[in-house]
Motif scaffolding. Structure first.
Motif, PDB file in Angstrom:
ATOM      1  N   ARG A 108     -56.668   3.923   3.101  1.00  0.00           N
ATOM      2  CA  ARG A 108     -56.030   4.281   4.435  1.00  0.00           C
ATOM      3  C   ARG A 108     -54.642   3.854   4.676  1.00  0.00           C
ATOM      4  O   ARG A 108     -53.718   4.280   5.637  1.00  0.00           O
ATOM      5  N   HIS A 109     -54.066   2.808   3.874  1.00  0.00           N
ATOM      6  CA  HIS A 109     -52.704   2.490   3.749  1.00  0.00           C
ATOM      7  C   HIS A 109     -52.194   2.378   2.430  1.00  0.00           C
ATOM      8  O   HIS A 109     -52.670   2.048   1.442  1.00  0.00           O
ATOM      9  N   PHE A 110     -50.807   2.736   2.444  1.00  0.00           N
ATOM     10  CA  PHE A 110     -50.101   2.616   1.124  1.00  0.00           C
ATOM     11  C   PHE A 110     -48.770   1.941   1.377  1.00  0.00           C
ATOM     12  O   PHE A 110     -47.772   2.336   2.207  1.00  0.00           O
ATOM     13  N   VAL A 111     -48.344   0.953   0.655  1.00  0.00           N
ATOM     14  CA  VAL A 111     -47.505   0.074   0.860  1.00  0.00           C
ATOM     15  C   VAL A 111     -46.413   0.278  -0.413  1.00  0.00           C
ATOM     16  O   VAL A 111     -46.914   0.247  -1.520  1.00  0.00           O
ATOM     17  N   PHE A 112     -45.130   0.580  -0.188  1.00  0.00           N
ATOM     18  CA  PHE A 112     -44.210   0.937  -1.238  1.00  0.00           C
ATOM     19  C   PHE A 112     -43.126  -0.118  -1.143  1.00  0.00           C
ATOM     20  O   PHE A 112     -42.654  -0.168   0.113  1.00  0.00           O
ATOM     21  N   THR A 113     -42.690  -0.483  -2.319  1.00  0.00           N
ATOM     22  CA  THR A 113     -41.338  -1.220  -2.248  1.00  0.00           C
ATOM     23  C   THR A 113     -40.359  -0.052  -2.687  1.00  0.00           C
ATOM     24  O   THR A 113     -40.381  -0.083  -4.022  1.00  0.00           O
ATOM     25  N   SER A 114     -39.653   0.187  -1.803  1.00  0.00           N
ATOM     26  CA  SER A 114     -38.215   0.809  -2.306  1.00  0.00           C
ATOM     27  C   SER A 114     -37.226  -0.179  -2.617  1.00  0.00           C
ATOM     28  O   SER A 114     -37.433  -1.237  -3.175  1.00  0.00           O
ATOM     29  N   SER A 115     -35.993   0.013  -2.124  1.00  0.00           N
ATOM     30  CA  SER A 115     -35.133  -0.808  -2.541  1.00  0.00           C
ATOM     31  C   SER A 115     -33.798  -0.844  -1.609  1.00  0.00           C
ATOM     32  O   SER A 115     -33.565   0.281  -0.870  1.00  0.00           O
ATOM     33  N   ILE A 116     -32.881  -1.700  -1.495  1.00  0.00           N
ATOM     34  CA  ILE A 116     -31.524  -1.649  -0.929  1.00  0.00           C
ATOM     35  C   ILE A 116     -30.577  -0.582  -1.541  1.00  0.00           C
ATOM     36  O   ILE A 116     -29.835  -0.107  -0.880  1.00  0.00           O
ATOM     37  N   ALA A 117     -30.910  -0.191  -2.770  1.00  0.00           N
ATOM     38  CA  ALA A 117     -30.486   0.624  -3.588  1.00  0.00           C
ATOM     39  C   ALA A 117     -30.323   2.194  -2.841  1.00  0.00           C
ATOM     40  O   ALA A 117     -29.654   3.196  -3.155  1.00  0.00           O
ATOM     41  N   ALA A 118     -31.457   2.211  -2.057  1.00  0.00           N
ATOM     42  CA  ALA A 118     -31.467   3.527  -1.411  1.00  0.00           C
ATOM     43  C   ALA A 118     -30.479   3.779  -0.416  1.00  0.00           C
ATOM     44  O   ALA A 118     -30.074   5.244  -0.370  1.00  0.00           O
ATOM     45  N   PRO A 225     -50.506  -4.407   5.647  1.00  0.00           N
ATOM     46  CA  PRO A 225     -51.742  -3.227   5.967  1.00  0.00           C
ATOM     47  C   PRO A 225     -52.341  -3.889   7.090  1.00  0.00           C
ATOM     48  O   PRO A 225     -52.913  -3.072   7.860  1.00  0.00           O
ATOM     49  N   GLY A 226     -52.296  -5.140   7.496  1.00  0.00           N
ATOM     50  CA  GLY A 226     -53.081  -5.795   8.658  1.00  0.00           C
ATOM     51  C   GLY A 226     -52.336  -5.922  10.075  1.00  0.00           C
ATOM     52  O   GLY A 226     -52.362  -6.524  11.008  1.00  0.00           O
ATOM     53  N   ASN A 227     -50.785  -5.344   9.763  1.00  0.00           N
ATOM     54  CA  ASN A 227     -49.885  -5.504  10.994  1.00  0.00           C
ATOM     55  C   ASN A 227     -49.583  -4.156  11.755  1.00  0.00           C
ATOM     56  O   ASN A 227     -48.971  -3.332  10.971  1.00  0.00           O
ATOM     57  N   ALA A 228     -50.099  -4.177  12.922  1.00  0.00           N
ATOM     58  CA  ALA A 228     -50.062  -2.732  13.619  1.00  0.00           C
ATOM     59  C   ALA A 228     -48.414  -2.446  13.838  1.00  0.00           C
ATOM     60  O   ALA A 228     -48.151  -1.279  13.648  1.00  0.00           O
ATOM     61  N   ALA A 229     -47.487  -3.271  13.828  1.00  0.00           N
ATOM     62  CA  ALA A 229     -46.166  -3.048  13.865  1.00  0.00           C
ATOM     63  C   ALA A 229     -45.417  -2.718  12.717  1.00  0.00           C
ATOM     64  O   ALA A 229     -44.396  -2.219  12.855  1.00  0.00           O
ATOM     65  N   ALA A 230     -46.243  -2.729  11.483  1.00  0.00           N
ATOM     66  CA  ALA A 230     -45.658  -2.079  10.456  1.00  0.00           C
ATOM     67  C   ALA A 230     -46.202  -0.948   9.984  1.00  0.00           C
ATOM     68  O   ALA A 230     -45.841  -0.366   8.992  1.00  0.00           O
ATOM     69  N   LYS A 231     -46.963  -0.273  10.722  1.00  0.00           N
ATOM     70  CA  LYS A 231     -47.584   1.058  10.352  1.00  0.00           C
ATOM     71  C   LYS A 231     -46.542   2.299  10.517  1.00  0.00           C
ATOM     72  O   LYS A 231     -45.834   2.490  11.395  1.00  0.00           O
ATOM     73  N   ASN A 232     -46.459   2.889   9.414  1.00  0.00           N
ATOM     74  CA  ASN A 232     -45.585   4.113   9.152  1.00  0.00           C
ATOM     75  C   ASN A 232     -43.941   3.538   9.583  1.00  0.00           C
ATOM     76  O   ASN A 232     -43.270   4.358  10.132  1.00  0.00           O
ATOM     77  N   GLN A 233     -43.749   2.388   9.049  1.00  0.00           N
ATOM     78  CA  GLN A 233     -42.243   1.903   9.231  1.00  0.00           C
ATOM     79  C   GLN A 233     -41.621   1.703   8.027  1.00  0.00           C
ATOM     80  O   GLN A 233     -42.395   1.404   6.955  1.00  0.00           O
ATOM     81  N   VAL A 234     -40.642   1.333   8.235  1.00  0.00           N
ATOM     82  CA  VAL A 234     -39.508   0.923   6.850  1.00  0.00           C
ATOM     83  C   VAL A 234     -38.970  -0.266   7.438  1.00  0.00           C
ATOM     84  O   VAL A 234     -38.409  -0.125   8.518  1.00  0.00           O
ATOM     85  N   PHE A 235     -38.835  -1.331   6.407  1.00  0.00           N
ATOM     86  CA  PHE A 235     -38.390  -2.412   6.698  1.00  0.00           C
ATOM     87  C   PHE A 235     -37.196  -2.731   5.638  1.00  0.00           C
ATOM     88  O   PHE A 235     -37.675  -2.833   4.496  1.00  0.00           O
ATOM     89  N   ASN A 236     -36.184  -3.135   5.891  1.00  0.00           N
ATOM     90  CA  ASN A 236     -35.608  -4.240   5.124  1.00  0.00           C
ATOM     91  C   ASN A 236     -35.931  -5.542   5.022  1.00  0.00           C
ATOM     92  O   ASN A 236     -36.359  -6.024   5.914  1.00  0.00           O
TER      93      ASN A 236
END
Ligand SMILES: NC(=O)c1ccc[n+]([C@@H]2O[C@H](COP(=O)([O-])OP(=O)(O)OC[C@H]3O[C@@H](n4cnc5c(N)ncnc54)[C@H](O)[C@@H]3O)[C@@H](O)[C@H]2O)c1
Length: 334
Positions: A108-118, A225-236
Motif C-alpha cells: 500500500r505504500h512505497f518509500v523511495f530515497t531520491s537525492s539532492i542530485a535531482a 509509512p505511518g505518517n499521514a503528512a508524508a503520504k504522496n509527498q516529497v521531502f528534502n
C-alpha cells in the motif's frame, strides 16, 4: 505489518531497518551486497541476498509486504557519468522492477530515497526547497528524478501504492562504507585519516555541502509509512550546517585525532554548492528533528565507528567503465 527494505545491507538501509524493527515492523531485507555488508543487517530482520533487477515475484509473493522501502542503488554521483548504462539499469530499471513487484503483491505504500542530485546546479543561492525546479546534471540525478516521476505516475494510473519520496544529501554515520574509492567524501576522509594517507580533494576545496548525520534521515524514512503528512509527498531531508570541503578536512582530522595533509586533485565537473531547506520535513516529522543529533556529536560517533573497525578491502567498481574520457586520473588506477 510487513515491510521489505531493499539495500538493507547498506548504510542508510541498515539504520532504517533498525528503526522499523523498533517500531514493530516485520522486516525482510534484500541486498545484492555490491556496496553493502551482510554484517550491517540488524538482528531481527530476515536477509535475502538478491539483485533488485531480478525477478522478485517469489519473494514478494511470499512476504506480501504492506510497505516497500526502496533504498538499493549504486549511489556514486560522480562515477555515474562514466557508467551511465549501468546507472540507469541498476537505479532506474531496478526501481521500476521493485515498484512493479510491490504493486503486484498489494503493497500500500512505497518509500523511495531520491537525492539532492535531482536538483542539479542550483539556480539560486537560497537553500533548495521541494518547489525548486529540478534540472539534474548527471546520470545519477537524472535516474533519481525519473524514478520519482515514475512512482508518482504509477500511482496516478493504478491508484496505488501511495508513496513518500526523500531527497537526502551527504549522509554520514556508523555502518557507512569507507572503502568505496568513488563516493562519499566523509567516508574517504575518515579512511585516509585511519590509514595515515593524504585527504584527496577535487578542485580547491571551496565547494560546499551540508553533511547529515544518519539518524534524522533514517527516522524520517522509517516513520513515513505511518505518517499521514508524508503520504504522496516529497521531502528534502538532512542537516542544515553548510561547510566547504576544506572545512570538512579540518573537522574530520580533529574528530579522528590526526593532522591532515591534503592531496589537491584536478577539479571535477560537479555541483559546487548544494544545500537544502528542511522546513517541510521539520513540519511533518517534528519529533525527529527536535531530537536530532547535531553534526559534532555525529562526527564523534562516526570517528568511534571507524576507530574500532578494520578497513574493508576497496569496494570494486560495480561495472566496467563505459566512458573513460574525463575520468578523474585518480580513479584510473583504482
Ligand atoms: N548516503 C547519502 O549521502 C545519500 C544521499 C542521497 C541519497 N542517497 C540514497 O540513499 C540510498 C541508500 O544509500 P546509502 O548511502 O545507504 O548507500 P549504500 O551503498 O551504503 O547502500 C545501498 C545498498 O544497495 C545495495 N544495492 C545496490 N544495487 C543493488 C541491486 N541492484 N540489488 C540489490 N541491492 C543493491 C548495495 O549493496 C548497498 O548495500 C540510495 O538509494 C542512495 O542513492 C544516499
Amino acid at each position: 505489518m510487513r515491510a521489505i527494505i531493499t539495500g538493507i545491507a547498506g548504510f542508510i538501509g541498515s539504520h532504517v531497518a533498525t528503526e522499523m524493527l523498533q517500531l514493530g515492523w516485520d522486516v525482510t531485507g534484500i541486498d545484492d551486497l555490491s556496496g553493502g555488508f551482510a554484517a550491517n543487517v540488524p538482528e531481527g530482520a530476515r536477509f535475502v541476498q538478491r539483485d533488485c533487477c531480478s525477478d522478485l515475484d517469489d519473494l514478494f509473493g511470499e512476504v506480501k509486504p504492506d510497505v516497500v522501502v526502496h533504498l538499493a542503488a549504486y549511489a556514486a554521483e560522480g562515477l555515474s557519468h562514466h557508467v551511465p548504462n549501468f546507472n540507469y539499469m541498476n537505479n532506474l530499471v531496478g526501481t521500476s522492477n521493485v515498484l512493479s513487484a510491490a504493486s503486484r503483491f498489494g503493497a500500500r505504500h512505497f518509500v523511495f530515497t531520491s537525492s539532492i542530485a535531482a536538483y542539479g546546479h542550483p539556480s539560486t543561492d537560497s537553500p533548495l526547497t521541494e518547489a525548486t525546479a529540478c534540472h539534474p546534471c548527471d546520470p545519477y540525478g537524472i535516474a533519481k528524478l525519473a524514478c520519482e516521476q515514475h512512482i508518482a505516475a504509477f500511482r496516478d494510473y493504478y491508484g496505488g501504492p501511495d508513496f513518500t519520496i526523500f531527497r537526502p544529501h551527504n549522509v554520514f554515520g556508523p555502518q557507512q562504507n569507507i572503502s568505496d574509492p568513488y563516493r562519499n567524501v566523509m567516508g574517504i576522509f575518515f579512511r585516509c585519516a585511519k590509514q595515515g594517507l593524504p585527504f584527496p580533494v577535487f578542485g580547491d576545496g571551496s565547494q560546499s555541502r551540508s553533511f547529515s548525520y544518519v539518524d534524522v534521515v533514517a527516522k524520517c524514512i522509517a516513520q513515513s509509512p505511518g505518517n499521514a503528512a508524508a503520504k504522496n509527498q516529497v521531502f528534502n531531508v538532512g542537516g542544515d550546517r553548510a561547510m566547504s570541503i576544506n572545512e570538512l578536512v579540518d573537522a574530520v582530522a580533529k574528530a579522528a585525532g590526526v593532522t591532515a595533509t591534503i592531496d589537491y586533485l584536478p577539479a571535477r565537473k560537479e555541483v559546487l554548492h548544494a544545500h537544502a531547506d528542511h522546513a517541510k520535513a521539520r513540519a511533518a516529522f517534528p519529533d525527529v528533528y527536535r531530537d536530532a543529533i547535531d553534526f559534532e556529536v555525529g562526527l564523534k560517533k562516526m570517528a568511534a565507528f571507524v576507530q574500532q573497525m578494520d578497513v574493508p578491502a576497496p569496494t570494486p567498481c560495480p561495472a566496467p567503465i563505459e566512458i573513460v574520457q574525463q575520468l578523474p586520473p585518480s580513479w584510473k588506477n583504482v
